[in-house]
Design a protein around this motif. Structure first.
Motif, PDB file in Angstrom:
ATOM      1  N   TYR A  42       0.820  -1.186  -0.100  1.00 39.40           N
ATOM      2  CA  TYR A  42       0.157   0.076   0.103  1.00 39.40           C
ATOM      3  C   TYR A  42       0.848   1.143  -0.016  1.00 39.40           C
ATOM      4  CZ  TYR A  42      -4.235  -2.499   0.986  1.00 39.40           C
ATOM      5  OH  TYR A  42      -5.414  -3.484   0.916  1.00 39.40           O
ATOM      6  N   SER A  67      -5.435   8.214   3.626  1.00 41.24           N
ATOM      7  CA  SER A  67      -5.902   7.207   2.739  1.00 41.24           C
ATOM      8  C   SER A  67      -4.880   6.456   1.937  1.00 41.24           C
ATOM      9  CB  SER A  67      -6.583   7.754   1.719  1.00 41.24           C
ATOM     10  OG  SER A  67      -7.870   8.604   2.376  1.00 41.24           O
ATOM     11  N   SER A  69      -3.809   3.140  -0.812  1.00 44.43           N
ATOM     12  CA  SER A  69      -4.278   2.060  -1.773  1.00 44.43           C
ATOM     13  C   SER A  69      -3.033   1.341  -2.280  1.00 44.43           C
ATOM     14  CB  SER A  69      -4.657   3.094  -2.825  1.00 44.43           C
ATOM     15  OG  SER A  69      -3.790   3.872  -3.501  1.00 44.43           O
ATOM     16  N   ASN A  70      -3.836   0.123  -2.665  1.00 41.15           N
ATOM     17  CA  ASN A  70      -2.871  -1.051  -3.406  1.00 41.15           C
ATOM     18  C   ASN A  70      -3.075  -1.074  -4.650  1.00 41.15           C
ATOM     19  OD1 ASN A  70      -1.993  -3.588  -4.386  1.00 41.15           O
ATOM     20  ND2 ASN A  70      -1.804  -4.249  -2.211  1.00 41.15           N
ATOM     21  N   ASN A  91      -7.618  -2.155  -3.732  1.00 44.41           N
ATOM     22  CA  ASN A  91      -8.161  -1.767  -2.458  1.00 44.41           C
ATOM     23  C   ASN A  91      -7.770  -0.590  -1.900  1.00 44.41           C
ATOM     24  OD1 ASN A  91      -9.347  -4.520  -2.590  1.00 44.41           O
ATOM     25  ND2 ASN A  91      -7.808  -5.334  -1.757  1.00 44.41           N
ATOM     26  N   GLU A  92      -8.445  -0.297  -1.014  1.00 51.68           N
ATOM     27  CA  GLU A  92      -8.105   1.276  -0.371  1.00 51.68           C
ATOM     28  C   GLU A  92      -8.661   1.285   1.131  1.00 51.68           C
ATOM     29  OE1 GLU A  92      -9.087   6.165  -0.733  1.00 51.68           O
ATOM     30  OE2 GLU A  92     -10.458   4.653  -1.624  1.00 51.68           O
ATOM     31  N   LYS A  93      -7.696   1.474   1.817  1.00 54.33           N
ATOM     32  CA  LYS A  93      -8.029   1.732   3.422  1.00 54.33           C
ATOM     33  C   LYS A  93      -7.893   3.000   4.012  1.00 54.33           C
ATOM     34  CE  LYS A  93      -6.059  -2.892   4.287  1.00 54.33           C
ATOM     35  NZ  LYS A  93      -7.500  -3.688   4.767  1.00 54.33           N
ATOM     36  N   SER A 135      -7.354   1.212  11.743  1.00 53.33           N
ATOM     37  CA  SER A 135      -7.394   1.384  10.468  1.00 53.33           C
ATOM     38  C   SER A 135      -8.694   0.607   9.967  1.00 53.33           C
ATOM     39  CB  SER A 135      -6.284   0.790   9.407  1.00 53.33           C
ATOM     40  OG  SER A 135      -6.240  -0.820   9.689  1.00 53.33           O
ATOM     41  N   ASP A 145     -11.061  -1.121   6.189  1.00 55.53           N
ATOM     42  CA  ASP A 145     -11.178  -1.147   4.517  1.00 55.53           C
ATOM     43  C   ASP A 145     -12.052  -0.055   4.138  1.00 55.53           C
ATOM     44  OD1 ASP A 145     -10.366  -3.526   2.450  1.00 55.53           O
ATOM     45  OD2 ASP A 145     -12.345  -2.415   2.190  1.00 55.53           O
ATOM     46  N   ASN A 204     -14.178  -0.144   1.685  1.00 61.48           N
ATOM     47  CA  ASN A 204     -15.404  -0.591   1.228  1.00 61.48           C
ATOM     48  C   ASN A 204     -16.109  -1.142   2.334  1.00 61.48           C
ATOM     49  OD1 ASN A 204     -15.080  -0.687  -1.388  1.00 61.48           O
ATOM     50  ND2 ASN A 204     -13.686  -2.638  -1.359  1.00 61.48           N
ATOM     51  N   ASN A 205     -15.689  -1.100   3.705  1.00 57.16           N
ATOM     52  CA  ASN A 205     -16.437  -1.379   4.766  1.00 57.16           C
ATOM     53  C   ASN A 205     -16.862  -0.174   5.790  1.00 57.16           C
ATOM     54  OD1 ASN A 205     -16.207  -4.169   4.217  1.00 57.16           O
ATOM     55  ND2 ASN A 205     -14.533  -4.502   5.415  1.00 57.16           N
ATOM     56  N   HIS A 206     -16.544   1.143   5.365  1.00 56.03           N
ATOM     57  CA  HIS A 206     -16.725   2.267   6.009  1.00 56.03           C
ATOM     58  C   HIS A 206     -18.097   2.722   5.786  1.00 56.03           C
ATOM     59  CE1 HIS A 206     -16.070   6.482   7.408  1.00 56.03           C
ATOM     60  NE2 HIS A 206     -15.071   5.969   8.077  1.00 56.03           N
TER      61      HIS A 206
END
Length: 440
Positions: free
Chosen positions: A76, A95, A97-98, A103-105, A118, A120, A122-124
């Protein structure tokens, strides 16, 4: 008789439109309420990440923090840093990203620049509710267009509902219970018709077709939209930028040696009197720039500013020199309208009052759905739809056609759906006529 045919024609279209889009209206309303109150919900859900501390007492530099983050999350890279106001107790959000996986965290750092936690992206919570509201968590062109289509037909429902309310007359043969339901449906619709229309139109800049057209028009017409900053066609997603500059590619800088540290860039930004909160987007490569943005609709809890404070500024990564800057005063009429409209839609343009008005408007929409269904079920015979009868074409029906043509022009997806409906009706008419000829 002519007036009656006109009323029944509006009623028929209103009826079928309501039946078709009611499930989506309920979904959009509930997800909208969740997003409306995302700040208190997130503050409670992510209390430790947002306000907690790492237990460290020694403060490290931002650049050291970036190294620690990238070492902790292999593959990342830090792409953006969200700085809250100086006096804020909130932890800054980094923020990452990979590039390989996409993917973004989000990583949260306390006041000493040490990691607290931290999550993910998508799960925020705000991302989930926003995606649910705009694309039902499914995404894709078809779903996005369905959501936009529901919004367009909601406008049609409001307009035809208001017209029928003015033309409505009490019928002696109508059941008393249904009259009560009808009055409630009418009065709620009349009182909240303008707020509902404002809510819908302020959300359309996000839509798949109309939103894209609005954005393209604003980018192509500088006097109405916003001025170009050495632009090229958009190539990357920059959600945290203000709406007016999301379609812009930032200018490039010449390779001039060693890049400034993030700490040095923070100082350069401060010298330009750009105060926090703001988002710093790091250069993507050796020709990239530091992008500083203050947005009225950042999507980040606690980061939004007033529309008049919106800024997008580009800094040379080697010298810290300000290359160019756009603020709200540079926007054209259309860009200014959208810059005000989005936070109005999200409920944070003018504080708690905006939230309450949005909540009441959405609840009124749900109430209209409820009383509309009650009216239908109270008069619906078992095993039948009980739709208003189809009316024969006449001079008075020209007004229906004109109204739909105007709405179809203003809302292209609505217009396309009307054409599809007319084609289907024509095919059904041909099939019925053929069957009658064969039977005769």
């Amino acid at each position: 008789m002519k007036n009656q045919r006109l009323h029944l024609s509006f009623w028929r279209w209103h009826f079928y439109a309501a039946i078709c889009i009611t499930p989506l209206l309920i979904t959009l309303s509930l997800s909208g309420i969740a997003y409306l109150f995302k700040e208190p919900i997130e503050d409670s859900m992510y209390k430790h990440m947002y306000f907690g501390n790492s237990g460290h007492t020694e403060k490290i530099t931002t650049d050291q923090a970036v190294n620690d983050i990238e070492n902790a999350f292999e593959g990342y890279q830090v792409t953006k840093i969200s700085y809250y106001e100086e006096a804020s107790e909130r932890n800054h959000r980094f923020s990452i990203s990979n590039e390989a996986t996409g993917n973004e965290k989000y990583v949260y750092l306390d006041q000493t620049n040490h990691m607290v936690g931290s999550i993910d992206a998508n799960n925020h919570f705000s991302n989930i509710t926003r995606n649910f509201h705009s694309s039902l968590l499914i995404g894709g062109t078809i779903v996005n267009h369905l959501v936009e289509l529901a919004a367009c037909w909601a406008v049609f429902l409001v307009v035809t509902g208001v017209i029928m309310s003015f033309r409505s007359k009490k019928k002696n043969g109508t059941a008393q219970v249904r009259q009560v339901q009808k009055k409630r449906h009418i009065w709620i619709g009349m009182i909240f018709s303008i707020p509902i229309l404002l809510l819908v139109f302020s959300g359309l800049p996000w839509s798949a077709l109309m939103g894209k057209e609005i954005g393209n028009f604003a980018r192509e017409h500088y006097s109405l939209g916003y001025p170009a900053l050495y632009v090229n066609p958009p190539k990357s997603d920059v959600e945290d930028l203000p709406w007016g500059t999301q379609g812009e590619n930032p200018p490039e800088t010449k390779v001039e040696g060693t890049s400034l540290t993030i700490e040095q860039m923070e100082t350069a930004v401060q010298k330009r009197n750009i105060s926090r909160p703001y988002v710093m987007k790091l250069p993507a490569d050796e020709t990239g720039v530091y992008t500083i943005s203050k947005s009225s609709s950042s999507g980040i809890t606690g980061m939004d500013v007033r529309p008049s404070q919106v800024i997008t500024a580009y800094f040379n990564q080697y010298t810290g020199e300000l290359i160019s800057k756009i603020d709200f005063h540079d926007y054209g009429v259309l860009a200014k309208w959208v810059t005000y409209g989005i936070p109005l839609h999200e409920g944070h343009l003018f504080g708690i009052t905006n939230q309450i008005l949005c909540l009441l408007t959405v609840l009124s929409l749900l109430a209209l759905v409820f009383w509309g269904l009650r009216m239908w079920l109270s008069r619906k015979p078992k095993g039948r739809w009980a739709a208003p009868p189809k009316q024969r074409a006449g001079k008075e029906m020209i007004w229906v056609g004109i109204m739909m043509a105007v709405m179809g022009f203003l809302m292209p997806l609505f217009g396309i759906s009307l054409i599809v409906i007319l084609i289907l009706e024509a095919l059904l008419y041909i099939i019925r006529t053929r069957d009658q000829v064969i039977a005769g």
